[in-house]
Motif scaffolding. Structure first.
Motif, short mmCIF file in Angstrom:
data_model
loop_
_atom_site.label_atom_id
_atom_site.label_comp_id
_atom_site.label_asym_id
_atom_site.label_seq_id
_atom_site.Cartn_x
_atom_site.Cartn_y
_atom_site.Cartn_z
N VAL A 115 -5.66 -33.84 -5.26
CA VAL A 115 -4.67 -32.97 -5.91
C VAL A 115 -3.88 -33.74 -6.95
CG1 VAL A 115 -2.56 -31.62 -5.54
CG2 VAL A 115 -4.48 -31.38 -3.95
N ALA A 116 -3.49 -34.96 -6.61
CA ALA A 116 -2.72 -35.79 -7.55
C ALA A 116 -3.54 -36.11 -8.80
CB ALA A 116 -2.27 -37.07 -6.86
N GLU A 117 -4.83 -36.41 -8.61
CA GLU A 117 -5.68 -36.71 -9.75
C GLU A 117 -5.86 -35.49 -10.66
OE1 GLU A 117 -9.28 -38.12 -8.11
OE2 GLU A 117 -8.50 -40.12 -7.57
N LEU A 118 -6.09 -34.32 -10.06
CA LEU A 118 -6.24 -33.10 -10.86
C LEU A 118 -4.95 -32.74 -11.58
CD1 LEU A 118 -8.38 -30.83 -8.48
CD2 LEU A 118 -9.15 -32.11 -10.48
N GLN A 119 -3.82 -32.93 -10.87
CA GLN A 119 -2.54 -32.62 -11.49
C GLN A 119 -2.26 -33.56 -12.66
OE1 GLN A 119 -0.28 -30.00 -10.48
NE2 GLN A 119 0.35 -30.55 -12.56
N GLY A 120 -2.62 -34.83 -12.50
CA GLY A 120 -2.43 -35.79 -13.58
C GLY A 120 -3.27 -35.46 -14.80
N GLU A 121 -4.51 -35.05 -14.57
CA GLU A 121 -5.38 -34.67 -15.68
C GLU A 121 -4.86 -33.42 -16.40
OE1 GLU A 121 -9.23 -34.17 -14.04
OE2 GLU A 121 -9.54 -36.31 -13.60
N THR A 122 -4.35 -32.47 -15.60
CA THR A 122 -3.81 -31.24 -16.19
C THR A 122 -2.56 -31.54 -17.01
OG1 THR A 122 -4.66 -29.96 -14.32
CG2 THR A 122 -2.97 -28.92 -15.69
N ASP A 123 -1.66 -32.34 -16.45
CA ASP A 123 -0.43 -32.69 -17.17
C ASP A 123 -0.75 -33.42 -18.48
OD1 ASP A 123 1.01 -31.56 -15.15
OD2 ASP A 123 1.43 -33.47 -14.12
N LYS A 124 -1.75 -34.27 -18.44
CA LYS A 124 -2.13 -35.00 -19.65
C LYS A 124 -2.66 -34.06 -20.73
CE LYS A 124 -5.00 -38.89 -21.18
NZ LYS A 124 -5.99 -39.92 -20.75
N THR A 125 -3.48 -33.08 -20.28
CA THR A 125 -4.07 -32.13 -21.25
C THR A 125 -3.00 -31.22 -21.84
OG1 THR A 125 -6.15 -32.14 -20.03
CG2 THR A 125 -5.77 -30.31 -21.53
#
Length: 230
Positions: A115-125
Motif C-alpha cells: 500500500v505504501a509503495e502504491l501510494q508513493g507512486e500515486t503521489d509522485k504522479t
C-alpha cells in the motif's frame, strides 16, 4: 538394454537435461533470495535470505558437477551427484517451508508495504500533474482539488489490491515449491538409475577383460595319486 526416463529419453541424456534445468532453477533461486530478500522472506533477517541464496549457488555448482560427471559417464561422480541431490531436496523443502511460513505469518506487513509503495507512486504522479500547472493560479487550484479527489478514491482501493496480490504470491510460492521439490526427487531418482546403469556396465567391462576360463579351474577328481615310496 538402455534404461530410459521421461518420454523415452535415454537415462544418460535425461540426467544431463535435468541437470541443466536444475542449474537454471538454482540461478533464479540465488538471484531471488540474494536480490529480493524482503519479497521472498517478509519479516525475516536478511542473513537467512543470504544463506538460502548461497544454498542455491551451491546447487548450481552441484548441477555443473552432475553435467560433467554425466557427460563422462563416471559412476563414482554420478553416484556422488545423486547423494548431493537428495541432500538438496531436503534442504529445498526446508527453504520452501520457511518461505511459505514467512509469507503467511507476515502477510499484513507485506500488504502495508505494498500500500505504501502504491501510494508513493500515486503521489509522485499526481504531484507532477500539479507542478505542471503551478504557474496558473486558477488552473492550479482546480487541478489540486481534482487530483486530491482522485488520490483519495484510488487510495481507497489499495488495501484490496494488495491483499489480492499477496494472496496470489502465497499460492504461487506454494505451487512452485511443491513442483520444484517433486522435480528434485524425480531428478535424484533418475540419477540413481543412471548410476546403477553405469555400475552394471563397468562390472560387465571388467568381466570381459578378465574372463574366467575352464582351464583355470582345477578338477581334483582328475588328479592322479602317486604313491610315495621311501
Amino acid at each position: 538394454m538402455v534404461d530410459c526416463c521421461l518420454c523415452c529419453i535415454p537415462v544418460r541424456l535425461g540426467t544431463i537435461i535435468l541437470a541443466i534445468i536444475s542449474l537454471v532453477v538454482a540461478i533464479f533461486g540465488a538471484i531471488g533470495y540474494l536480490g529480493k530478500p524482503d519479497e521472498l522472506l517478509v519479516g525475516f533477517p536478511h542473513g537467512i535470505s543470504t544463506l538460502f541464496g548461497l544454498l542455491f549457488i551451491l546447487m548450481g555448482l552441484i548441477s555443473v558437477f552432475g553435467i560433467i560427471g554425466s557427460c563422462f559417464s563416471s559412476p563414482g561422480a554420478v553416484k556422488l551427484f545423486e547423494w548431493m541431490l537428495w541432500g538438496f531436496v531436503v534442504a529445498f523443502a526446508i527453504i520452501a517451508g520457511v518461505t511459505i511460513y514467512s509469507s503467511i505469518v507476515n502477510k499484513q506487513i507485506a500488504i502495508d508495504r505494498c500500500v505504501a509503495e502504491l501510494q508513493g507512486e500515486t503521489d509522485k504522479t499526481l504531484g507532477g500533474v500539479n507542478d505542471s500547472n503551478s504557474n496558473i493560479p486558477i488552473v492550479n487550484g482546480i487541478t489540486n482539488s481534482t487530483t486530491g479527489a482522485i488520490n483519495d478514491k484510488i487510495s481507497g482501493n489499495f488495501p484490496e489490491i494488495c491483499k489480492e496480490r499477496e494472496r496470489v504470491k502465497i499460492w504461487s510460492k506454494v505451487i512452485s515449491s511443491i513442483f520444484i521439490t517433486l522435480f528434485g526427487a524425480y531428478f535424484a531418482g533418475v540419477t540413481s538409475r543412471f548410476a546403477d546403469e553405469l555400475h552394471v556396465s563397468k562390472s560387465r567391462s571388467i568381466s570381459n577383460i578378465h574372463p574366467t576360463t575352464p582351464a583355470s579351474r582345477i578338477n581334483l577328481s582328475d588328479t592322479k595319486h602317486v604313491p610315495i615310496t621311501a
